[in-house]
Design a protein around this motif. Structure first.
Motif, PDB file in Angstrom:
ATOM      1  N   LEU A   1       0.851  -1.186   0.000  1.00 21.65           N
ATOM      2  CA  LEU A   1       0.000   0.000   0.000  1.00 21.65           C
ATOM      3  C   LEU A   1       0.888   1.236   0.000  1.00 21.65           C
ATOM      4  N   LEU A   2       0.692   2.100  -0.993  1.00 26.51           N
ATOM      5  CA  LEU A   2       1.459   3.329  -1.126  1.00 26.51           C
ATOM      6  C   LEU A   2       0.557   4.520  -0.827  1.00 26.51           C
ATOM      7  N   ALA A   3       1.110   5.554  -0.205  1.00 31.31           N
ATOM      8  CA  ALA A   3       0.319   6.747   0.103  1.00 31.31           C
ATOM      9  C   ALA A   3       1.194   7.985  -0.052  1.00 31.31           C
ATOM     10  N   ASP A   4       0.738   8.928  -0.875  1.00 35.81           N
ATOM     11  CA  ASP A   4       1.486  10.154  -1.150  1.00 35.81           C
ATOM     12  C   ASP A   4       0.758  11.339  -0.531  1.00 35.81           C
ATOM     13  N   GLU A   5       1.258  11.827   0.597  1.00 33.15           N
ATOM     14  CA  GLU A   5       0.635  12.946   1.324  1.00 33.15           C
ATOM     15  C   GLU A   5      -0.871  12.714   1.504  1.00 33.15           C
ATOM     16  N   PRO A   6      -1.274  11.563   2.042  1.00 34.87           N
ATOM     17  CA  PRO A   6      -2.708  11.230   2.081  1.00 34.87           C
ATOM     18  C   PRO A   6      -3.533  12.103   3.010  1.00 34.87           C
ATOM     19  N   THR A   7      -2.878  12.839   3.917  1.00 39.07           N
ATOM     20  CA  THR A   7      -3.623  13.705   4.845  1.00 39.07           C
ATOM     21  C   THR A   7      -3.359  15.179   4.578  1.00 39.07           C
ATOM     22  N   GLY A   8      -2.607  15.492   3.524  1.00 34.74           N
ATOM     23  CA  GLY A   8      -2.158  16.868   3.292  1.00 34.74           C
ATOM     24  C   GLY A   8      -3.267  17.857   3.019  1.00 34.74           C
ATOM     25  N   ALA A   9      -4.411  17.383   2.505  1.00 39.16           N
ATOM     26  CA  ALA A   9      -5.505  18.293   2.151  1.00 39.16           C
ATOM     27  C   ALA A   9      -6.649  18.257   3.161  1.00 39.16           C
ATOM     28  N   LEU A  10      -6.402  17.664   4.349  1.00 36.95           N
ATOM     29  CA  LEU A  10      -7.477  17.468   5.320  1.00 36.95           C
ATOM     30  C   LEU A  10      -7.330  18.390   6.527  1.00 36.95           C
TER      31      LEU A  10
END
Length: 218
Positions: A155-164
């Motif tokens: 599982l890859l995640a790129d800044e998954p919380t950056g817009a929250l």
């Protein structure tokens, strides 16, 4: 990944990067913009081809695959959560989550059943409301469900919380790490947020094109 090297415009972003993430383990990569964090993820996804080195995901060699084989590897082995979800706003959450299975030739009924189960598990309303009408946190949880529906080994995640906002950020971060651990996915996450990075089993920072481990953070 082993010996990963990537250079663009005379600038070396990755210079012999070695990194291994075990099933159920989480690794966060932090560092300033332009240091090669997202480039690393794009190499794993096969969207960028490194000049040297190899990438193995779920026991499958990713580097050097043709387009058809690479697409199959992504469907079967990799799940990706982007910063802004990259969902189709006009589709319902169930339709968005089911899409990877349908594109892989899966049965419509099975895809929708699995999508509904994942969304319920992750706390997203199951209905006909367009995804674009959901809250930021709900959209990102939908993106996590879409990444998980093919039962990926990585599982890859790129800044998954950056817009929250802070509350949604906390919920999505908790979801990512606990889900990866409980499902036995190797989680590789890129983030600017130290609070998110501190949840990982290990944290690395790029320095001079290589990844330097910051040590266990919990």
């Amino acid at each position: 990944m082993s010996g990963l090297r990537y250079e663009v415009g005379g600038r070396t972003l990755l210079d012999g990067v070695d990194l291994s993430v075990s099933p159920g383990e989480s690794v966060a990569v932090t560092g300033p913009s332009g240091s090669g964090k997202s480039t690393l993820l794009m190499c794993v996804l096969g969207l960028i081809e490194p000049q040297a080195g190899s990438i193995t995901a779920g026991g499958r060699e990713i580097t050097g695959l043709g387009s058809a084989q690479l697409a199959q590897a992504r469907r079967e082995t990799l799940g990706m959560v982007f910063q802004f979800g990259e969902l189709l706003p006009e589709l319902s959450p169930v339709e968005n989550v089911a899409l990877p299975v349908l594109l892989g030739g899966g049965r419509h009924q099975d895809a929708y059943r699995r999508a509904e189960g994942l969304l319920e598990e992750l706390g997203v309303p199951v209905g006909s409301t367009p995804t674009g009408m959901l809250s930021g946190g709900e959209r990102q949880r939908t993106a996590v469900a879409r990444a998980l529906i093919t039962e990926p080994e990585v599982l890859l995640a790129d800044e998954p919380t950056g817009a929250l906002d802070p509350e949604a950020r906390e919920g999505v971060a908790h979801l990512l790490f606990t889900t990866a651990r409980d499902r036995g996915c190797a989680l590789l996450l890129v983030t600017h947020d130290p609070a998110v990075a501190e949840r990982a089993d290990r944290r690395h920072e790029p320095h001079g094109g290589i990844l330097v481990e910051a040590g266990a953070v919990r």
